[in-house]
Design an enzyme around this catalytic site. Sequence first.
Site, PDB file in Angstrom:
ATOM      1  N   TYR A 148      42.283 147.339 145.667  1.00 50.58           N
ATOM      2  CA  TYR A 148      42.648 148.759 145.611  1.00 50.58           C
ATOM      3  C   TYR A 148      41.742 149.509 146.594  1.00 50.58           C
ATOM      4  CZ  TYR A 148      44.662 152.947 143.526  1.00 50.58           C
ATOM      5  OH  TYR A 148      45.327 154.126 143.336  1.00 50.58           O
ATOM      6  N   LYS A 183      68.163 138.395 132.897  1.00 52.08           N
ATOM      7  CA  LYS A 183      68.418 137.972 134.276  1.00 52.08           C
ATOM      8  C   LYS A 183      67.102 137.801 135.025  1.00 52.08           C
ATOM      9  CE  LYS A 183      72.078 137.541 137.079  1.00 52.08           C
ATOM     10  NZ  LYS A 183      73.404 137.051 136.729  1.00 52.08           N
ATOM     11  N   ASP A 229      76.873 143.650 136.662  1.00 46.45           N
ATOM     12  CA  ASP A 229      77.630 144.333 135.607  1.00 46.45           C
ATOM     13  C   ASP A 229      78.039 145.749 136.003  1.00 46.45           C
ATOM     14  OD1 ASP A 229      77.344 142.049 134.169  1.00 46.45           O
ATOM     15  OD2 ASP A 229      75.814 142.793 132.807  1.00 46.45           O
ATOM     16  N   ASP A 233      78.228 139.106 139.683  1.00 42.82           N
ATOM     17  CA  ASP A 233      79.489 138.946 138.960  1.00 42.82           C
ATOM     18  C   ASP A 233      80.602 138.494 139.895  1.00 42.82           C
ATOM     19  OD1 ASP A 233      78.440 139.934 136.453  1.00 42.82           O
ATOM     20  OD2 ASP A 233      78.398 141.887 137.412  1.00 42.82           O
TER      21      ASP A 233
END
Length: 456
Positions: free
Chosen positions: A113, A168, A211, A236
Amino acid sequence: MPVPGPGYTITVRLSAPPTASTAGDLAAAVGRVGGVVTAFDVVDSLADRIVIDLSCNAMSEDHAQEITEALAALPGVDVRKVSDRTFLVHLGGKIEVSPKVSLRTRDDLSRAYTPGVARVCRAIAANPDDARRLTIKRNTVAVVTDGSAVLGLGNIGAAAALPVMEGKAALFKRFAGVDAWPVVLDTQDTEEIIRIVKAIAPAYGGINLEDIAAPRCFEIEARLREALDIPVFHDDQHGTAIVVLAALRNALRVVNRPLSECRVVVCGVGAAGSAIIRLMLPEQPKDVLAVDVAGIVHPDRPGLDPNLMWIAEHTNAERRSGKLADAMVGADVFIGVSAPNLLGEAELASMAPDPVVFALANPDPEVDPIIAQRYAAVVATGRSDYPNQINNVLAFPGVFRGLLDAQAGDITDEMQRAAAEAIARVVSEPNPSFIVPSVFDLSVATEVARAVRGAA
């Protein structure tokens, strides 16, 4: 047709008399109502009572309630608590963020950082391509949905879609080491979805659309592919098409019939059906008949949207019309990505000898697989409780692994066909009950990634 499975597993905590027949009585009660006992654990044993955790597979939520009532009806049995084990898996979500670097000292913090990170920021500002090398972009995919077409549940919205997107993401990590993150959008406006995805794209090496209902999904994917310099993949559509093509190649090896001699019926011309047709056509089937709720697709049918018009112009060489039953006569292959219980024995009997039947509607297929097996040489479904499960997890982890490794800016049909061929090759000797590899075969993602990298 449904059978008890792990998707509806309950654990019933109950107390019962400590008699020699208790275990048998409990198991018999579950069996009488069609449940399956999967575990029997004694939690506590007292002089007058024993406390038991009884786990059972059911067919549905109503069936789980029926099992519980059957146990409670036994003399001396007291049901204390019922836990749905599927819900327990989802408590608090299924994924998390874990740092890849040590953050134990001031030196660690200074490099990971501030102030050290500023040097890396300046390097990327000077050369944006370095983001793939120096940030999570190298290995990260956004799983994007608007919740409009979730599994077989329909338009249930963004929040309700989140468990699927989490799953998923977990599959991406488990099978291909890809860091994926759910991005659920509380809008179903095409323009807004495109704008949001374009805005978040710098953090990701790929976009997995999931979807999103047809026909909006076609425009969203096409425009994002044109606008972005990272792969955009609507699972899909293309994930399903890749696995179907792989399975079809091996099924036709079983029946010893080339695709060029096959007339194929594709039932359902939404996202999945359209992609299957588009990916299959370069393989030169004898003919393809696309069928939707209005019947066989042909150019003279009124009211065709742009997607259906393209399908009509590239299929149905004989310009047939009619219903699904008419399309099935003499067909060699049936691929269903539509709705339950559309076919009966008459339609199956009208097909060519030794046909191939892929009934992929989930959870209930277009035809009972047991009935289909009486007529078809090879039967596949989308279910895990029958042989030959057509599951997208065979494709998308390896596809994105290959795309990320190649630092690809797009995904092409050639890459998708290479992925299908790789999946098919994993099964060296297909037979009627084994035309696709197991989803737990870890070599699948490796082979798919290698094929996609080669094609890229």
